[in-house]
Design a protein around this motif. Structure first.
Motif, PDB file in Angstrom:
ATOM      1  N   LEU B 199      -5.724   2.852  10.037  1.00 42.42           N
ATOM      2  CA  LEU B 199      -6.540   1.649   9.897  1.00 42.42           C
ATOM      3  C   LEU B 199      -7.430   1.763   8.657  1.00 42.42           C
ATOM      4  O   LEU B 199      -7.592   0.797   7.904  1.00 42.42           O
ATOM      5  N   GLY B 202      -5.391   1.149   5.676  1.00 44.00           N
ATOM      6  CA  GLY B 202      -5.125  -0.281   5.552  1.00 44.00           C
ATOM      7  C   GLY B 202      -6.311  -0.984   4.912  1.00 44.00           C
ATOM      8  O   GLY B 202      -6.148  -1.827   4.034  1.00 44.00           O
ATOM      9  N   ARG B 203      -7.510  -0.623   5.358  1.00 42.85           N
ATOM     10  CA  ARG B 203      -8.700  -1.256   4.809  1.00 42.85           C
ATOM     11  C   ARG B 203      -8.824  -0.990   3.306  1.00 42.85           C
ATOM     12  O   ARG B 203      -8.991  -1.903   2.503  1.00 42.85           O
ATOM     13  N   SER B 204      -8.697   0.290   2.968  1.00 37.71           N
ATOM     14  CA  SER B 204      -8.885   0.651   1.568  1.00 37.71           C
ATOM     15  C   SER B 204      -7.826  -0.017   0.683  1.00 37.71           C
ATOM     16  O   SER B 204      -8.115  -0.507  -0.405  1.00 37.71           O
ATOM     17  N   LEU B 206      -6.219  -2.816   1.320  1.00 35.83           N
ATOM     18  CA  LEU B 206      -6.437  -4.260   1.266  1.00 35.83           C
ATOM     19  C   LEU B 206      -7.573  -4.587   0.288  1.00 35.83           C
ATOM     20  O   LEU B 206      -7.508  -5.573  -0.455  1.00 35.83           O
ATOM     21  N   ILE B 207      -8.604  -3.742   0.282  1.00 34.45           N
ATOM     22  CA  ILE B 207      -9.694  -3.954  -0.678  1.00 34.45           C
ATOM     23  C   ILE B 207      -9.148  -3.844  -2.101  1.00 34.45           C
ATOM     24  O   ILE B 207      -9.452  -4.653  -2.965  1.00 34.45           O
ATOM     25  N   ASP B 208      -8.301  -2.846  -2.333  1.00 41.40           N
ATOM     26  CA  ASP B 208      -7.685  -2.700  -3.656  1.00 41.40           C
ATOM     27  C   ASP B 208      -6.869  -3.935  -4.012  1.00 41.40           C
ATOM     28  O   ASP B 208      -6.925  -4.431  -5.134  1.00 41.40           O
ATOM     29  N   LEU B 209      -6.112  -4.420  -3.044  1.00 33.96           N
ATOM     30  CA  LEU B 209      -5.249  -5.589  -3.295  1.00 33.96           C
ATOM     31  C   LEU B 209      -6.100  -6.791  -3.694  1.00 33.96           C
ATOM     32  O   LEU B 209      -5.768  -7.513  -4.640  1.00 33.96           O
ATOM     33  N   ALA B 226       0.850  -5.100  -1.928  1.00 31.35           N
ATOM     34  CA  ALA B 226       0.860  -5.785  -0.634  1.00 31.35           C
ATOM     35  C   ALA B 226       1.723  -5.032   0.374  1.00 31.35           C
ATOM     36  O   ALA B 226       1.349  -4.871   1.537  1.00 31.35           O
ATOM     37  N   HIS B 228       2.268  -1.920   0.361  1.00 39.56           N
ATOM     38  CA  HIS B 228       1.513  -0.709   0.656  1.00 39.56           C
ATOM     39  C   HIS B 228       0.534  -0.978   1.818  1.00 39.56           C
ATOM     40  O   HIS B 228       0.407  -0.163   2.732  1.00 39.56           O
ATOM     41  N   CYS B 229      -0.115  -2.125   1.779  1.00 37.08           N
ATOM     42  CA  CYS B 229      -1.007  -2.541   2.876  1.00 37.08           C
ATOM     43  C   CYS B 229      -0.216  -2.674   4.171  1.00 37.08           C
ATOM     44  O   CYS B 229      -0.629  -2.187   5.214  1.00 37.08           O
ATOM     45  N   ARG B 230       0.909  -3.397   4.071  1.00 41.63           N
ATOM     46  CA  ARG B 230       1.713  -3.642   5.267  1.00 41.63           C
ATOM     47  C   ARG B 230       2.124  -2.323   5.909  1.00 41.63           C
ATOM     48  O   ARG B 230       2.106  -2.177   7.120  1.00 41.63           O
ATOM     49  N   PHE B 233      -0.691  -0.865   8.000  1.00 39.53           N
ATOM     50  CA  PHE B 233      -0.904  -1.570   9.264  1.00 39.53           C
ATOM     51  C   PHE B 233       0.253  -1.334  10.231  1.00 39.53           C
ATOM     52  O   PHE B 233       0.060  -1.272  11.442  1.00 39.53           O
ATOM     53  N   HIS B 236      -0.329   1.905  11.730  1.00 44.52           N
ATOM     54  CA  HIS B 236      -1.399   1.775  12.720  1.00 44.52           C
ATOM     55  C   HIS B 236      -0.829   1.271  14.050  1.00 44.52           C
ATOM     56  O   HIS B 236      -1.120   1.824  15.114  1.00 44.52           O
TER      57      HIS B 236
END
Lengths: 541, 548
Positions: B199, B202-204, B206-209, B226, B228-230, B233, B236
Motif C-alpha cells: 500500500l 502504491g501511495r508513493s 501514485l504521488i510520482d505519477l 501508471a 507501476h501503480c497498478r 495495488f 496489495h
C-alpha cells in the motif's frame, strides 16, 4: 474534456450472497438455542429427549454450520469490497494519467491519500455495516416471532424495547456529532498537530527551541484530550442505552419466566402452561434479539468514515478536466521534424510564428510572467493553445502525433519532480547513465558524493541534492538518449556563476553536435549565443 | 511482537492508575455479564423444578430476582464507566507516546531528523501512532480482563458446580483462544507486513505519477508509471486476500472453541445429571456461563486482525523513544569558534562533501561564507553548530572540542538558522517564544523591529496573528524575517545564518542584516552567502572550494 468515471463495480447489482449468508449465520442461533433449551428442559422434567452427548454433538455441528456460513459471507463480502476499491483505484490511476491538469483535490498527496488510506476506510463499511443492516432487518423479527409464539408478554417487552433503541441512539449520536464538530473546528486532530511539529523539528532544534516545542505540544495535546473526552462521554451514552435495554431484557425475561414457572404469574403465555424448556428458550433468545442492533451500532463509526470518503470521492468525480494530448506511452523516435507555429495564442498571450529546422537554436526571452514557460509547454503538447497551430513538418500536433513528437524531446523544467526512485532511474528511467551524459552534465562528482552512487534514492524534492546539483540531474535527463530537441526552461536561473557556465556549455555543446535547442531564459549571455530570439507579444492579441 | 510489548510496558508504567481502573471496570462488566446469565439460567431452572415439585410457594424468589435486577443495572453503569475510563487511559497513553516520540527524536542525529521532514515520513509516523491506539483498547485490556474473568468463572464453577465441568469450560475458553491468537498473529506477520508495504508503494508511486505527470508525459513514461501503480495495488490486493483467509480461519476456530465449551458443558453436565450426582439447576449455571464467556473471547478476532499493523508500528516507533539522557559535565560552552582542516563525508559515500576548511570566528566577528553551490556551505554550518561530526579535522569552542558537549548543550550558545523557515501552526508570538520562552511582548516587538516585520504585523493582528500549519499565511519574505527575529531573540554567542535573506529585495535584505549586526554587536556571525546583500554586512569572507 474528460470526466472522472464514478467508480462502480461491474457487478455492483449482483446477487447479494454475502449479506444473505450473514443473515443465515445469524439464524443458526435460534436452532442451537432450541437444542440447548429442550435438552435442559428434558433434565428438569426427567424425560430427556436427547442423550447429553448427542445434544453436545448437535451444538458443535450447528456451530460448525454457522462458521461455514460466516466464512462464506466474509469471502463474498471481502471480494466485493476489494472489487469496489480496486475499481476506485483504477479510476483514479486512469483519470490522473490522462488528464492534462491538476485535480481539484490539490497536490498528488491528497489524491494518493484518497486512493490509499481513504479507500481502505470503505472496506470495514462494506464488510461490516452492510451485513449488519441486513441482519437487523431479519434476525430480530424472527426472534420476536419465536418469542411471541411462546409468550405474548415477553413479545411485547421486546417489541417495545427494540424500536426505542434506535430512537435513543439517534438522539445521543446527534448530540455527540455536534459536540465533535465543534471540536474539529477549533483545533483539528492531534495527528495534524504532530505532523506540523515533526516537520519543524530538525530546524527548530538548531535554534535551541526543542524543549519549548515539546512543552507546547504537550499542552495542546492535553487540551485536545480533555475536549475529546467531553465528546466521548456523550457518545458513549448511546452504547449505554443499548446495554441497558439488553440487560433489562434478559432480567425481565428471567424474572417473568421464573415467576410463571413457580406458578405465581398466570398471564402472558396465551393461557397455556409455560414448559421449562420454553422458559429457557426465551432466556437464550433475549440477548440475541439485541445483538444485531449492537453490531450495527458498532459499525456506525465505519459508516461515518465511509461517508466522509464518499464525499471526497464525489468532489473528485464532479469535475471535468482537460484531456491530455497523447497517451504518454514510450514510442521509438522517428526523424526530427521541422517545427513551426502559426498564430499561436494561449492564456491571453500571443506568440510570434516560429520556424525552426533541425539543428537550429532559439531563445525565448522576456520579463518573468510574460509566458515563456507556457510557450515551452505548448510546444511539448502539455497545454493546448487557445487558437493557432503547432506544425511538425507541416502536420498539426494532435493527440495521435503527440507521443511520436515527444520521443524527440529532452525536457528540462525549472522545478522538476524527482521520482521516489534511484538517481539513475530519475535520469534514464532504467538503463545505466552513459559516461558522455554524466560528463556533459557534470554529474560525475555529484554521483561520487552520494552514499550509494547512482543507486541513491531521491525523494520527491531530490533529497540531499543542492539546487545546482538538482539542475545537473535535470540536464543529464534531458541529454540522455540524445534527443532531437531540448526544451529548457530557465536552465541557468538561481545558479552560482560556475554551475551556470557549466550548464550553458553543456547546452551549447549539444547544439553544436546537431541538436535543436529551444531555451526560455532571461540570461542574455546564454540567449546571445543562440541562433535566434523571440519574445511573446504580450497582452491580448 | 517484542517492541510492541516494550511500548505497552512503558505505557503501563506511565499510566498505571488509569489503566488499572480501566482494567478493573472491564473485568467487572464481563464478570457481571457472566453472572447475570448464569444466575438467570439457574433461576429459571430452579423455579421450574420447584414449580413441578409443587413447592413453588416455598421458593425464595427475593434474593435471585433482586440479584438479577442489580446485575442488569450495575452492568450498564459499569459498561459506561469502562468505556470512558479505557478511552481516557488510551488517550493519555497516546498523548504521552507522541510527546515522548518528539522528545526522543530531538536527540537523534541531524541527518535522521532531516529525513523525517519528508511528507511521506511524517504520514508514516502519525499513522503508526494511530495504529497503536488499538493496542490498549482492543488488545491488552480485553485480554487481561478476559483471562481474569474466565479464570474466576472456572474457580466459581469448580466450587459451586463440579470440578470436571469447570475444567472443561475453562480450558476451552482460556487455552484455545490464547493458542489461536498466538498462532494467528505469527502466521499473519508476513502477509500483514507485505500488505502494508504494497500500500505504501502504491501511495508513493501514485504521488510520482500525479506530481511528475508532465515530465513523465514528455519522456514517454506516463503509461509505464501508471502500470507501476497498478502493480503495487494488485500486490496489495493479493496479500490482503491471504490475510483475509487467515482471519476467516482463525475466526472460525474461535467460534468453534466457544461452541465446544458449551457442548462440553452440556455433555458433562447431562452425564452428571443422569447419574444423579448433579442437579439440573447447577448444571444450567455451567451451560449459561459457558455461553456468556463467549463475550470474553470475542475481542480476540478483532485483535488478531489488527495486531500485525500494531507490531509493525511498534517496531518503527520504539527506537525513537527517548533513552536516558546523557548528562554532560563540561562547563558551559563559550569563547572563540575555531575550525581546522575540517572535512565531511556522508557515511558510506566515497567522496568528501567539503574541501578542508580553516576558519576562526571570534566574538564580534562577522564572516561571509562563499562558494559555488555544492561546495558545502550548509554542511559547514551544521558542522559548526555541532549537529554533524567532522570526518577529519577539529572544531573547538573556547579551546575545547565541540564533542565535549552534547548537541543539546550547544544550542545554548550556538544558533543556526537553516534555509527553510521552520514555523509551526499557532500565533506569531507562539512561534517567537519557541526560542525564548517567557519573554515579554516588548522584547518580541523589538526583535520584529530589527527584522523590519513589526509594521507588517501591526497591520494585521500583531503578535496574535494566526499562522496555519507550517507557517501558512505568511509570504516567503515575511516567514524569513520572522525566523530571523526568532534567532535574534535567542541572543546566542554564535549565530550561523544559511542564506538569510533569500526571498527579500536587495534594499530590505541589506537593512535587515545591518540591523541584526547592530543589535548583536558582540555576537560572532557566520553567513552562508549566496547574494551580494548577504556579503555586504560581513567584514571578511571565506571562500569554500568545491571538493575534489
Amino acid at each position: 474534456m474528460i470526466t472522472p468515471p464514478t467508480p462502480q463495480t461491474p457487478s455492483g447489482r449482483a446477487a447479494p450472497w454475502g449479506p444473505v449468508f450473514a443473515v443465515l449465520a445469524g439464524l443458526v442461533w435460534p436452532c442451537q438455542a432450541a437444542v440447548i433449551a429442550w435438552t435442559l428442559g428434558g433434565w428438569i422434567i426427567g424425560t430427556a429427549a436427547l442423550s447429553p452427548w448427542v445434544a453436545a454433538l448437535a451444538v458443535v455441528a450447528l456451530t460448525g454450520l454457522r462458521v461455514v456460513l460466516d466464512a462464506a459471507a466474509h469471502l463474498r463480502l471481502s471480494a466485493q469490497a476489494e472489487a469496489r476499491i480496486a475499481a476506485l483505484r483504477e479510476a483514479i490511476i486512469t483519470t490522473e494519467s490522462s488528464a492534462a491538469d491538476a485535480s481539484n483535490l490539490g497536490g498528488g498527496g491528497a489524491t494518493a491519500a484518497l486512493a490509499c488510506e481513504k479507500a481502505e476506510a470503505l472496506r470495514p463499511y462494506l464488510l461490516r455495516y452492510r451485513p449488519a443492516r441486513w441482519r437487523v432487518a431479519v434476525v430480530p423479527p424472527v426472534i420476536l416471532g419465536l418469542t411471541a409464539w411462546h409468550s405474548w408478554a415477553i413479545g411485547v417487552v421486546l417489541l417495545v424495547a427494540g424500536p426505542l433503541i434506535p430512537v435513543f441512539m439517534a438522539l445521543v449520536g446527534w448530540a455527540a456529532r455536534s459536540a465533535s464538530e465543534r471540536q474539529m473546528e477549533e483545533i483539528g486532530s492531534l495527528s495534524d498537530l504532530l505532523a506540523d511539529r515533526l516537520a519543524a523539528l530538525a530546524d527548530l532544534r538548531l535554534i535551541g527551541a526543542g524543549p519549548a516545542l515539546v512543552d507546547g505540544f504537550a499542552d495542546a495535546s492535553d487540551r485536545l484530550r480533555d475536549r475529546t473526552m467531553a465528546v466521548l462521554r456523550v457518545a458513549f451514552l448511546s452504547s449505554t442505552v443499548l446495554e441497558l435495554f439488553s440487560a433489562l431484557g434478559v432480567a425481565m425475561v428471567a424474572i417473568w419466566t421464573g415467576f410463571t414457572l413457580l406458578g405465581e404469574l398466570d398471564w402472558g403465555a396465551w393461557g397455556r402452561d409455560l414448559s421449562p424448556a420454553a422458559g429457557i428458550y426465551l432466556l437464550l433468545l433475549a440477548p440475541e434479539f439485541f445483538q444485531p442492533l449492537r453490531d450495527l451500532a458498532a459499525a456506525w463509526h465505519d459508516k461515518a468514515a465511509a461517508e466522509a470518503v464518499e464525499a471526497d470521492l464525489a468532489r473528485w468525480t464532479d469535475q471535468s478536466r482537460e484531456q491530455r494530448l497523447g497517451t504518454g506511452a514510450c514510442v521509438a523516435p522517428g526523424r526530427m521534424p521541422r517545427l513551426s507555429t502559426r498564430n499561436l495564442t494561449a492564456r491571453g498571450i500571443r506568440y510570434p510564428d516560429i520556424d525552426l529546422g533541425p539543428g537550429q537554436s532559439l531563445a525565448i526571452t522576456g520579463p518573468s510572467g510574460s509566458g515563456k514557460t507556457t510557450l515551452l509547454r505548448l510546444l511539448a503538447g502539455l497545454e493546448g493553445p487557445d487558437s493557432g497551430q503547432i506544425l511538425l513538418d507541416g502536420q498539426p500536433l494532435v493527440h495521435a502525433t503527440a507521443d511520436l513528437w515527444r520521443a524527440q524531446i529532452g525536457w528540462m523544467p525549472q522545478a522538476p519532480h524527482f521520482l521516489n526512485q534511484s538517481l539513475r532511474h530519475n535520469v534514464t528511467f532504467g538503463p545505466p547513465i552513459s559516461t558522455e551524459t554524466a560528463i556533459a552534465a557534470q554529474l560525475t562528482t555529484v554521483i561520487a558524493r552520494l552514499p550509494r552512487a547512482d543507486q541513491t534514492l531521491l525523494g520527491a524534492r531530490g533529497a540531499g541534492l543542492s539546487g545546482g546539483e538538482a539542475r545537473r540531474v535535470t540536464l543529464a535527463r534531458a541529454l540522455h538518449g540524445t534527443p532531437g530537441v531540448i526544451l529548457a526552461d530557465e536552465p541557468t536561473a538561481d545558479l552560482d556563476a560556475e554551475t551556470s557556465a557549466a550548464v550553458t556549455r553543456a547546452l551549447l555543446g549539444y547544439g553544436r553536435a546537431g541538436g535543436t535547442l529551444i531555451v526560455a531564459t532571461h540570461d542574455m549571455q546564454l540567449a546571445s549565443q543562440l541562433d535566434r530570439t523571440v519574445q511573446p507579444i504580450g497582452d491580448r492579441p | 511482537m517484542i517492541p510492541l510489548l516494550r511500548i505497552l510496558n512503558r505505557i503501563a508504567r506511565q499510566e498505571r492508575r488509569a489503566l488499572l481502573q480501566g482494567l478493573a471496570l472491564s473485568a467487572l462488566v464481563l464478570g457481571m455479564g457472566v453472572a447475570l446469565l448464569g444466575i438467570s439460567g439457574w433461576f429459571i431452572t430452579a423455579t421450574a423444578l420447584a414449580g413441578l415439585a409443587g413447592i413453588g410457594i416455598l421458593f425464595n424468589v427475593f434474593m435471585p430476582s433482586a440479584a438479577i435486577r442489580l446485575l442488569a443495572l450495575g452492568r450498564t453503569a459499569a459498561r459506561y464507566g469502562e468505556r470512558v475510563q479505557t478511552h481516557d487511559a488510551t488517550l493519555r497513553a497516546l498523548s504521552r507516546l507522541r510527546i515522548d516520540l518528539l522528545r526522543g527524536l530531538m536527540t537523534r542525529p541531524q541527518r535522521r531528523l532531516e529525513r523525517i521532514r519528508a511528507a511521506a515520513m511524517i504520514n508514516r509516523i502519525t499513522a503508526d501512532i494511530d495504529a497503536l491506539d488499538g493496542a490498549l483498547l482492543r488488545l491488552i485490556l480485553p485480554a487481561l480482563a478476559g483471562w481474569g474473568v474466565i479464570a474466576l468463572t472456572t474457580l466459581v464453577l469448580w466450587l459451586l458446580v463440579d470440578p470436571r465441568l469447570a475444567l472443561a469450560v475453562g480450558l476451552c475458553h482460556l487455552v484455545l483462544p490464547t493458542v489461536i491468537f498466538g498462532l494467528g498473529q505469527r502466521l499473519a506477520r508476513r502477509p500483514a507486513r507485505q500488505t502494508e508495504a504494497a500500500l505504501q508503494a502504491g501511495r508513493s508511486r501514485l504521488i510520482d505519477l500525479i506530481a511528475g505527470r508532465d515530465d513523465l508525459t514528455v519522456y514517454g513514461q506516463l503509461q509505464r508509471s501508471a502500470d507501476h501503480c497498478r502493480d503495487a495495488f494488485r500486490r496489495h490486493a493479493l496479500h490482503l486476500r491471504r490475510l483475509d483467509r487467515l482471519e476467516r480461519r482463525m475466526g472460525g476456530a474461535l467460534d468453534l472453541s466457544t461452541g465446544l465449551a458449551v457442548a462440553l458443558a452440556i455433555g458433562i453436565g447431562g452425564h452428571l445429571v443422569t447419574q444423579g450426582t448433579l442437579d439440573p439447576a447447577r448444571a444450567a449455571i455451567a451451560i449459561f456461563a459457558a455461553l456468556a464467556l463467549g463475550e470474553a473471547t470475542a475481542p480476540v478476532r478483532r485483535a488478531l486482525s489488527e495486531v500485525g499493523r500494531m507490531t509493525q508500528a511498534a517496531r518503527r516507533i520504539w527506537p525513537d523513544l527517548p533513552a536516558p539522557p546523557v548528562v554532560s559535565s563540561a562547563p558551559l560552552p563559550t569563547g572563540t569558534l575555531h575550525l581546522q582542516g575540517v572535512t565531511y563525508r556522508i557515511p558510506g559515500s566515497g567522496r568528501d562533501v567539503i574541501a578542508p576548511v580553516d576558519l576562526t570566528l571570534a566574538p564580534g566577528d562577522c564572516v561571509a561564507l562563499t562558494g559555488p553551490s555544492g561546495s558545502g556551505k550548509s554542511t559547514l554550518l551544521l558542522l559548526a553548530a555541532g549537529a554533524l561530526q567532522p570526518t577529519t579535522g577539529t572544531i573547538t569552542l573556547g579551546g575545547r572540542p565541540l564533542t565535549d558537549w552534547s548537541a543539546d548543550a550547544l544550542t545554548g550558545p550556538i544558533t543556526l538558522v537553516p534555509q527553510r523557515h521552520a514555523l509551526i501552526g499557532g500565533s506569531v508570538a507562539d512561534n517567537l517564544r519557541l526560542a525564548a520562552p517567557g519573554v515579554g511582548d516588548a522584547a518580541l516587538w523589538h526583535a520584529l523591529e530589527i527584522t523590519c516585520l513589526a509594521q507588517t504585523l501591526r497591520d494585521r493582528d500583531g503578535l496574535d496573528t494566526r499562522l496555519g500549519f507550517r507557517g501558512a499565511g505568511l509570504s516567503g519574505g515575511e516567514a524569513r524575517r520572522l525566523v530571523l527575529a526568532r534567532a535574534v531573540l535567542r541572543r546566542p554567542q554564535i549565530l550561523l545564518l544559511d542564506e538569510p535573506t533569500e526571498g527579500l529585495e536587495d534594499a530590505l535584505a541589506d537593512t535587515v542584516l545591518h540591523n541584526i549586526r547592530r543589535a548583536l554587536p558582540d555576537v560572532a556571525i557566520l553567513i552562508a552567502a549566496h547574494r551580494a546583500a548577504d556579503r555586504n554586512v560581513a567584514e571578511r569572507s571565506v571562500a569554500l572550494k568545491p571538493p575534489v
